[in-house]
Every structure is written in C-alpha cells, then in structure tokens.
Design an enzyme around this catalytic site. Structure first.
Site, PDB file in Angstrom:
ATOM      1  N   GLY A   1       1.337  -0.933  -0.419  1.00 11.46           N
ATOM      2  CA  GLY A   1      -0.341   0.096   0.248  1.00 11.46           C
ATOM      3  C   GLY A   1       0.493   1.151  -0.028  1.00 11.46           C
TER       4      GLY A   1
ATOM      5  CD  GLU B   1       1.740  -9.625   1.667  1.00 12.33           C
ATOM      6  OE1 GLU B   1       1.429 -10.797   2.194  1.00 12.33           O
ATOM      7  OE2 GLU B   1       0.644  -8.486   1.585  1.00 12.33           O
ATOM      8  N   PRO B   2       4.897  -4.855  -0.937  1.00  8.43           N
ATOM      9  CG  PRO B   2       7.380  -4.022  -0.965  1.00  8.43           C
ATOM     10  CD  PRO B   2       6.600  -4.666  -0.305  1.00  8.43           C
ATOM     11  N   GLY B   3       4.084  -3.864  -3.833  1.00  7.05           N
ATOM     12  CA  GLY B   3       3.010  -4.448  -5.329  1.00  7.05           C
ATOM     13  C   GLY B   3       3.329  -2.463  -5.979  1.00  7.05           C
ATOM     14  NE  ARG B   4      -0.872   2.071  -6.056  1.00  6.05           N
ATOM     15  CZ  ARG B   4      -1.763   1.539  -6.412  1.00  6.05           C
ATOM     16  NH1 ARG B   4      -1.932   1.913  -7.966  1.00  6.05           N
ATOM     17  NH2 ARG B   4      -2.712   1.307  -6.203  1.00  6.05           N
TER      18      ARG B   4
ATOM     19  NE  ARG C   1      -4.402   2.320 -11.137  1.00  5.92           N
ATOM     20  CZ  ARG C   1      -3.842   2.916 -10.989  1.00  5.92           C
ATOM     21  NH1 ARG C   1      -3.373   4.428 -11.035  1.00  5.92           N
ATOM     22  NH2 ARG C   1      -4.196   3.642  -9.800  1.00  5.92           N
TER      23      ARG C   1
ATOM     24  CE1 TYR D   1      -9.631   0.470  -9.198  1.00  6.49           C
ATOM     25  CE2 TYR D   1      -7.687   0.765 -10.180  1.00  6.49           C
ATOM     26  CZ  TYR D   1      -8.711  -0.395  -9.665  1.00  6.49           C
ATOM     27  OH  TYR D   1      -7.735  -1.408  -9.523  1.00  6.49           O
TER      28      TYR D   1
ATOM     29  CB  CYS E   1     -16.086   0.746 -29.482  1.00  9.26           C
ATOM     30  SG  CYS E   1     -15.318   0.732 -31.485  1.00  9.26           S
TER      31      CYS E   1
HETATM   32  C1  LIG Z   1      -2.707  -5.464  -3.448  1.00  7.15           C
HETATM   33  C2  LIG Z   1      -2.230  -6.509  -2.149  1.00  7.15           C
HETATM   34  C3  LIG Z   1      -1.071  -5.643  -2.352  1.00  7.15           C
HETATM   35  C4  LIG Z   1       0.365  -4.831  -2.937  1.00  7.15           C
HETATM   36  O1  LIG Z   1      -0.354  -3.752  -2.707  1.00  7.15           O
HETATM   37  P1  LIG Z   1       1.088  -2.332  -3.885  1.00  7.15           P
HETATM   38  O2  LIG Z   1      -0.881  -1.284  -3.151  1.00  7.15           O
HETATM   39  O3  LIG Z   1       0.828  -2.263  -4.896  1.00  7.15           O
HETATM   40  O4  LIG Z   1       1.784  -1.829  -2.789  1.00  7.15           O
HETATM   41  C5  LIG Z   1      -0.049  -6.290  -0.856  1.00  7.15           C
HETATM   42  N1  LIG Z   1      -0.141  -7.382  -0.367  1.00  7.15           N
HETATM   43  C6  LIG Z   1      -1.885  -7.566  -0.705  1.00  7.15           C
HETATM   44  C7  LIG Z   1      -2.635  -9.057   0.361  1.00  7.15           C
HETATM   45  C8  LIG Z   1      -2.849  -7.518  -1.302  1.00  7.15           C
HETATM   46  O5  LIG Z   1      -3.928  -7.063  -2.091  1.00  7.15           O
END
Ligand SMILES: *Cc1c(COP(=O)(O)O)cnc(C)c1O
Length: 443
Positions: free
Chosen positions: A248, A290-293, A330, A334, A361
């Site tokens: 997050g 758990e970083p994604g973004r 996105r 959003y 379209c």
């Molecule tokens: C989506 C998610 C993440 C990653 O979130 P980011 O906002 O991309 O960092 C980590 N853990 C869980 C459980 C998620 O659902």
C-alpha cells in the site's frame, strides 16, 4: 516536467529511459510499448531491503506480483532477495517458470480453489495466507492428503482503513478479505488454526489499503496487531513469529502526490513494532511487507503514437493514441490521473490543453483528461509516466486489440520481456464448432 528514475531529455528533445532513446524504441518495437526502467525497479527493491536491514529486525520483503507479474520481473525479484506474493495459479506458474524459489513464495487470495492449493502444495511454497474458515479446513485436509505440514499466516482485518491522505479506524470492518478482529472472528480463527494438525501457524497478516502517503495508518495497524498478539499470547499461550503488514505504499503519479521515502515507512513500522512488542515483553517477531505499486509503478512508461484529433470549439480537443483502456484501464476504473509528454518533442513549448483518448469503442476510454502539451501531430509519440503497476497486469483484449510488448531498458540496452501479441494470438483459443463449419460449407 517530473522525470522518474533514469529518464531524461537529450539534446534532440527526445525522452531517454535507461540510456535508450524512446524514439528509437518506438521504431524498433512499435507502439504502444510498455518500457520498464530496470535500474529504478532494482533501486526500489534495495531501498526496502536496506531499510529493513538497518532496523535489525528479521524481515521479508515480498513483491506483490499482481502489480506486474511477468517472468522477467520475477527474475529481478529473485536477484534482489525479495520474496513473492501470488494470488492465482497463473501468478504462481509465472513465478515457478521463472525459477523463483518456491520457499519464498506466499499464496494470497480469498477464494483459492482446491486445484490451486494442490499446485502450491506440490511446489512446496513457503507460506499460505489463509483468508477464511473454508480455506483453513480445506488446506488442512489437502496438506494431510499429501502428508505435509504447511506454514500459514491468518489474514486479519484489524479495523484500520487507510486512504491516500487519511486513515480511518473502522469498527466492524466491511471487507471481503480476512478474519475480523473487532467481532472476535480472528480470535476464533487462531484457535481453529492452531488445532489443525497439518498447519503451522506463523502469525498474522494485515493489509490496510493502497496508494498510502502517510505512516499513521501503518502505525495504527501495528498497534492493533500487537494488541491482538498480546491477547492471544496471554489467553491462548500462542506466540506469533511473523507479522505481515501488507503493501500500500504510495507513489507519485501526478503533481500533488506526496509519498514518503520508502525508508521512512519502514522506519515507522519497525520502530512501532519494537516499542509495542518490547513493552509487552514479547519476543520481537519477523516483519514481512508486500509492496506492489511502489516496487514497479514509477519505473513504467507507456509509449503511444498519436493518430487522429478532434477539436470541439469551446468544449475540448481530443487527441487519440493507438492504445487506451486496453493497456491502461485505471483511468476508466478509478479516474486515476497521469502525467505525459511528447517523447519526440519534449523541449517544445506547451501550446494547448487536450484530452488524450484511446481507440476503444467506449466514450469513457480517456487516458488523461486535460493535459497541457505542445500541439501534437499525427505520428508524434506520447509517453505516459508511472504505468508500471496495474497496467500490463490489468490489460485486456477488448475490441480484440493486441496487448503491447514490454521492454526492460538499462544502460542503453533494451530487451523484450513480453512479446507484442500477434493477430494469431488473438484467435489462438477460438474454435468454430463443427456444425457451424458445415453450415457455411453448405452455402
Ligand atoms: C494488493 C495487495 C498488495 C500490494 O499493494 P500495493 O498497493 O500495490 O503495494 C499487498 N498485499 C495484499 C494482500 C494485497 O492485496
């Protein structure tokens, strides 16, 4: 103009990323094109790992692969000593095919199928993040069938919800994910989990939101989780060895987005863990995030070719590009905002306000509403920044548009990590049932 990572503008006014001139990338690989700044991805990974090392706590930084799950990204995650979150058999398969060590894979999701669980059990992944009671009993049974004992975390909802600029404390959390702490479900889940013979309960997981700019929500989550841990120790004599605080962490998409440096999020979390657990005389747990973004978001740029335009006097001017909601849903989903420049004329003065439309379209297929650009002509290149996370991952074939290629750039080298889809890929899974073939043959 805000340039991320290794991006810069050269003397010809061309956008250069990873030492590669984007006009040459467009000529070589075509557009639309996802470009990933590999050095920036690695830099982000190192910021996390080094910040945790500085804390002295045991840790795992698990890249949330859903943000951008491709084999090359898994290879980078493995080289940078990250762990990996997966949420489906497809993401798990991608990681395993890339040679990612199964012991560092964590399996998430609120509705894992028996087939997915069996696949993960056969691969000997490191940990399952169990979301609900059905899964708890199913996993115990399937692990038992294979004679295995598996590590689990329980996903709990601690009653904290964070948004970009604020966080709220919620009572009974309305979420499809996890066991609620406030209403006692999480406590019951701990009791049940510890009673299952084939499950090894390592601790708990919480994920409070996404694109968060402040530390307060994380600190509040640590307080709640620590309070719960102490209650569970005192009443059930169960210790958590692992606390997973999810992802997050925010990134800068547009001016006004104000994320903190990664080191500050990590320091706030680890300080709060130390003070909470030490105060309770509780052995310091291992911390997972758990970083994604924030691992890949600002390392991605999408390059488009400008095609048609439509000027509606007094209303707005549209310029259309050769992609759209198929490669970046996105904005439509959003109302997400992005910044962009003309990649082949980056030094030209801004001349007009336009809306960038895609080619699908759908009237809602707009990538950027109201952006100041030089007057864009047919054939100009538009570079949209910060498209590394949840873009390729969410891409579709709507209108049977082919998904773009992905190239990783670094030190002047550009390498294809995902090939552009071909027209044959588009019909690759199509079948014409025999009776329809007879009907057309009879004509
Ligand atoms: C989506 C998610 C993440 C990653 O979130 P980011 O906002 O991309 O960092 C980590 N853990 C869980 C459980 C998620 O659902």
């Amino acid at each position: 103009m805000y340039l991320h990572g290794t991006s810069k503008i050269n003397e010809q006014g061309h956008l250069v990323i990873g030492g590669c001139d984007t006009t040459e990338l467009a000529a070589q690989f075509g557009t639309p094109l996802y470009i990933v700044d590999e050095a920036l991805v690695r830099q982000r990974a190192r910021e996390y790992v080094e910040s945790f090392r500085a804390s002295g706590l045991k840790f795992q930084v698990a890249y949330a692969s859903k943000a951008f799950s491709v084999m090359a990204m898994c290879a980078i995650a493995e080289q940078e000593d990250l762990s990996l979150d997966v949420v489906s058999d497809g993401e798990l398969y991608t990681a395993l095919k890339a040679g990612f060590p199964a012991a560092r894979i964590h399996f998430h999701g609120n509705n894992k199928t028996p087939e997915e669980i069996n696949m993960a059990l056969d691969a000997n992944i490191g940990c399952f993040v169990v979301d609900n009671f059905n899964e708890l009993y199913l996993l115990n049974a399937l692990a038992g069938d294979k004679g295995k004992k598996v590590n689990i975390l329980l996903r709990i909802t601690p009653g904290v919800e964070a948004h970009t600029h604020d966080y709220i404390s919620t009572g009974q959390t309305d979420s499809k994910f996890g066991f609620d702490v406030g209403n006692g479900t999480a406590y019951k889940a701990i009791q049940e989990a510890s009673a299952q013979p084939n499950l090894e309960l390592l601790g708990v997981h919480s994920h409070i939101g996404s694109q968060i700019f402040e530390v307060e929500g994380f600190v509040m989550a640590v307080d709640r989780v620590a309070g719960f841990a102490v209650q569970v120790r005192d009443e059930l004599n169960i210790l958590f060895r692992v606390i997973n605080l999810g992802g997050g962490f925010g990134i800068r998409y547009v001016e006004g987005d104000t994320p903190l440096p990664i080191s500050q999020y990590v320091k706030a979390i680890t300080d709060s863990i130390k003070s909470n657990f030490s105060a309770a005389g509780y052995p310091l747990p291992e911390i997972w995030v758990e970083p994604g973004r924030s691992m890949v978001g600002d390392a991605g740029t999408t390059l488009y070719t400008v095609g048609t335009s439509k000027d509606i006097p007094g209303v707005r001017k549209y310029i259309a590009v050769d992609g759209g909601m198929t490669d970046n849903p996105r904005p439509a989903l959003y109302e997400s905002r992005y910044e962009a420049i003309l990649a082949n004329r980056a030094n030209d003065p801004v001349e007009e306000n336009v809306t960038v439309a895609g080619k699908c379209c759908e009237s809602g297929d707009k990538l950027i509403i109201d952006i100041e650009l030089p007057k864009a002509n047919n054939g100009d290149l538009l570079a949209v920044f910060c498209t590394g996370a949840y873009n390729y991952a969410m891409a579709s074939n709507y209108n049977r548009i082919r998904r773009p290629a992905v190239v990783f750039v670094k030190d002047g080298a550009a390498d294809v990590a995902v090939k552009r889809e071909s027209l044959d890929d588009i019909v690759g899974n199509d079948l014409i049932p025999a009776r329809m073939q007879q009907a057309s043959a009879a004509k």
